[in-house]
Motif scaffolding. Structure first.
Motif, PDB file in Angstrom:
ATOM      1  N   VAL A 185       0.842  -1.198   0.000  1.00 18.84           N
ATOM      2  CA  VAL A 185       0.000   0.000   0.000  1.00 18.84           C
ATOM      3  C   VAL A 185       0.879   1.251   0.000  1.00 18.84           C
ATOM      4  O   VAL A 185       0.600   2.236  -0.695  1.00 18.84           O
ATOM      5  CB  VAL A 185      -0.952   0.001   1.211  1.00 18.84           C
ATOM      6  CG1 VAL A 185      -1.742   1.316   1.268  1.00 18.84           C
ATOM      7  CG2 VAL A 185      -1.889  -1.189   1.161  1.00 18.84           C
ATOM      8  N   ARG A 186       1.959   1.206   0.771  1.00 14.05           N
ATOM      9  CA  ARG A 186       2.869   2.363   0.821  1.00 14.05           C
ATOM     10  C   ARG A 186       3.440   2.651  -0.567  1.00 14.05           C
ATOM     11  O   ARG A 186       3.591   3.817  -0.959  1.00 14.05           O
ATOM     12  CB  ARG A 186       3.999   2.101   1.812  1.00 14.05           C
ATOM     13  CG  ARG A 186       4.964   3.291   1.968  1.00 14.05           C
ATOM     14  CD  ARG A 186       6.085   3.001   2.952  1.00 14.05           C
ATOM     15  NE  ARG A 186       5.584   2.966   4.313  1.00 14.05           N
ATOM     16  CZ  ARG A 186       5.433   1.860   5.037  1.00 14.05           C
ATOM     17  NH1 ARG A 186       5.733   0.665   4.510  1.00 14.05           N
ATOM     18  NH2 ARG A 186       5.001   1.906   6.274  1.00 14.05           N
ATOM     19  N   ALA A 187       3.768   1.617  -1.294  1.00 17.69           N
ATOM     20  CA  ALA A 187       4.304   1.803  -2.645  1.00 17.69           C
ATOM     21  C   ALA A 187       3.297   2.514  -3.541  1.00 17.69           C
ATOM     22  O   ALA A 187       3.666   3.361  -4.365  1.00 17.69           O
ATOM     23  CB  ALA A 187       4.682   0.443  -3.238  1.00 17.69           C
ATOM     24  N   VAL A 188       2.010   2.198  -3.368  1.00 15.92           N
ATOM     25  CA  VAL A 188       0.971   2.868  -4.149  1.00 15.92           C
ATOM     26  C   VAL A 188       0.836   4.326  -3.718  1.00 15.92           C
ATOM     27  O   VAL A 188       0.762   5.242  -4.551  1.00 15.92           O
ATOM     28  CB  VAL A 188      -0.387   2.140  -4.007  1.00 15.92           C
ATOM     29  CG1 VAL A 188      -1.483   2.894  -4.764  1.00 15.92           C
ATOM     30  CG2 VAL A 188      -0.289   0.702  -4.516  1.00 15.92           C
ATOM     31  N   VAL A 189       0.809   4.541  -2.408  1.00 16.54           N
ATOM     32  CA  VAL A 189       0.656   5.903  -1.877  1.00 16.54           C
ATOM     33  C   VAL A 189       1.789   6.800  -2.349  1.00 16.54           C
ATOM     34  O   VAL A 189       1.600   8.013  -2.549  1.00 16.54           O
ATOM     35  CB  VAL A 189       0.592   5.860  -0.333  1.00 16.54           C
ATOM     36  CG1 VAL A 189       0.693   7.263   0.263  1.00 16.54           C
ATOM     37  CG2 VAL A 189      -0.700   5.188   0.124  1.00 16.54           C
ATOM     38  N   ASN A 190       2.961   6.238  -2.557  1.00 18.50           N
ATOM     39  CA  ASN A 190       4.113   7.039  -2.979  1.00 18.50           C
ATOM     40  C   ASN A 190       4.040   7.476  -4.444  1.00 18.50           C
ATOM     41  O   ASN A 190       4.902   8.225  -4.901  1.00 18.50           O
ATOM     42  CB  ASN A 190       5.410   6.256  -2.750  1.00 18.50           C
ATOM     43  CG  ASN A 190       5.767   6.161  -1.274  1.00 18.50           C
ATOM     44  OD1 ASN A 190       5.318   6.976  -0.475  1.00 18.50           O
ATOM     45  ND2 ASN A 190       6.560   5.160  -0.913  1.00 18.50           N
TER      46      ASN A 190
END
Length: 397
Positions: A48-53
């Protein structure tokens, strides 16, 4: 577990990450964080963090409800603490995108702001306080949103209280949020009136350069067009001015520059006693360091501040001379990176430094006078006129 590991590998490919976000997959992953092992939950949140970035994918997370689910996971009872904490941080990161923030606030802006402010006051939960401050800081990126925050009435006091806590995470989040708010005129007065000078000194002494920078930038912004008595109250805090002066030696250039710029605004908007206190703390050295900055805007604002105060207060001119002002001004007069307009302003500062006969008789004073005299033959008309005016009006006395 095998599926999560496979998704983690796919998330390293931008096309796969985009497909995951656009298919509503992020929402699915978030719902699973409370159903799997802690290790797998960490893996899911990393995806999810990769998407948010990826800024371009954030609108997808608003559309499929993932951003609001992050909010829910942050506050729902029974959610594993690490999942809750990470969800809150991911939420604040998502709100750093203007389009995402706008869409979220359209859903229920007033309620969300009130919730974030309430989180700031949760003194028994540092992670929640930090998340609240980060979210409020991201909201405070437009005048309209700053007005919302001011209207709340409790947000700025809560942030100032959080800033006073001796904790790196709370300092970073609260000072950053207040820095954003200080860009909005009406917020400056509220911030400066409620600010603890001791908390500011504490932040400036942080072992982290980014906190030092945020603190200096916050103070610099909050000083603009404020009452001299209010500025004097903060400036009188023991150790504050000395710490600002010491930071010009920071290994992080932006920290040194920003701390010196605090003195620029202190000279512009403070009273004479505040200026004298700053000079006693070696503000002259800090301001002269700005004259050698690679940025003309900084060179210009420092020169203007020094011309005004040194013309009015002899002790400022004396401190500049003692700090090497003759040499700095002399070098800047012939530096090709300076515009003709800035050269004229620097020459005005040089005229103030050379205003006494004793100053003109020193070796450095004579060298500066010779440079100004040489500029009376400058091919640039405004420089020539300024140099001639200084020569005829100052050197003849």
């Amino acid at each position: 577990h095998i599926a999560i590991c496979a998704l983690a590998r796919f998330s390293e490919v931008s096309e796969a990450l985009a497909r995951l976000a656009k298919s509503g997959g992020v929402h699915t992953l978030l719902t699973k964080t409370t159903e799997v092992s802690p290790e797998d939950a960490d893996e899911l949140l990393d995806i999810v963090r990769a998407v948010v970035n990826v800024d371009a994918l954030l609108p997808e997370l608003v559309r499929d409800g993932s951003v609001m689910l992050l909010l829910e996971l942050r506050q729902r009872a029974g959610v594993p603490s690490k999942v809750a904490t990470t969800s809150g941080l991911l939420l604040s990161a998502a709100l750093s995108d203007d389009a995402c923030l706008e869409q979220v606030l359209k859903q229920d802006g007033a309620h969300l702001l009130g919730m974030f402010v309430a989180w700031i006051g949760q003194t028994d939960d540092v992670d929640l306080s930090v998340t609240g401050a980060l979210c409020v800081g991201n909201i405070a990126r437009s005048d309209a949103n700053c007005e919302r925050i001011i209207a709340d009435g409790t947000a700025i006091p809560a942030l100032l209280s959080l800033m006073a806590r001796d904790n790196t995470a709370t300092q970073h989040a609260s000072v950053g949020a207040l820095k954003n708010l200080s860009n909005y005129g009406p917020a400056k007065t509220i911030i400066l009136a409620g600010m603890s000078g001791d908390a500011l000194v504490q932040a400036l002494h942080s072992g982290h350069a980014h906190i030092q920078y945020f603190a200096a930038s916050l103070f610099r912004g909050a000083l603009i067009k404020q009452a001299p008595d209010t500025i004097a109250r903060i400036a009188a805090t023991p150790g504050l001015l000395a710490r600002l002066a010491a930071l010009r030696g920071s290994e992080e250039p932006r920290v040194g520059a920003e701390s010196a710029r605090v003195f620029v605004n202190m000279f512009k908007f403070g009273n004479d006693d505040t200026v004298r206190q700053a000079i006693d703390a070696d503000a002259a050295g800090s301001l002269l360091s700005l004259l050698t900055s690679e940025h003309e805007m900084l060179r210009n604002e420092a020169t203007i501040a020094l011309v005004g105060t040194s013309s009015r207060l002899p002790e400022v001119a004396m401190a500049l001379r003692d700090a090497g002002g003759f040499q700095v001004v002399n070098a800047q007069l012939t530096d090709p990176k300076n515009s003709p307009e800035l050269v004229c302003t620097i020459m005005a500062l040089g005229a103030v430094l050379l205003s006494s006969r004793e100053a003109r008789q020193t070796a450095d004073g004579q060298a500066l006078a010779a440079t100004i005299t040489s500029l009376t033959s400058s091919p640039t008309e405004i420089v020539q006129k300024q140099a001639t005016a200084v020569r005829d009006g100052v050197f003849s006395n």
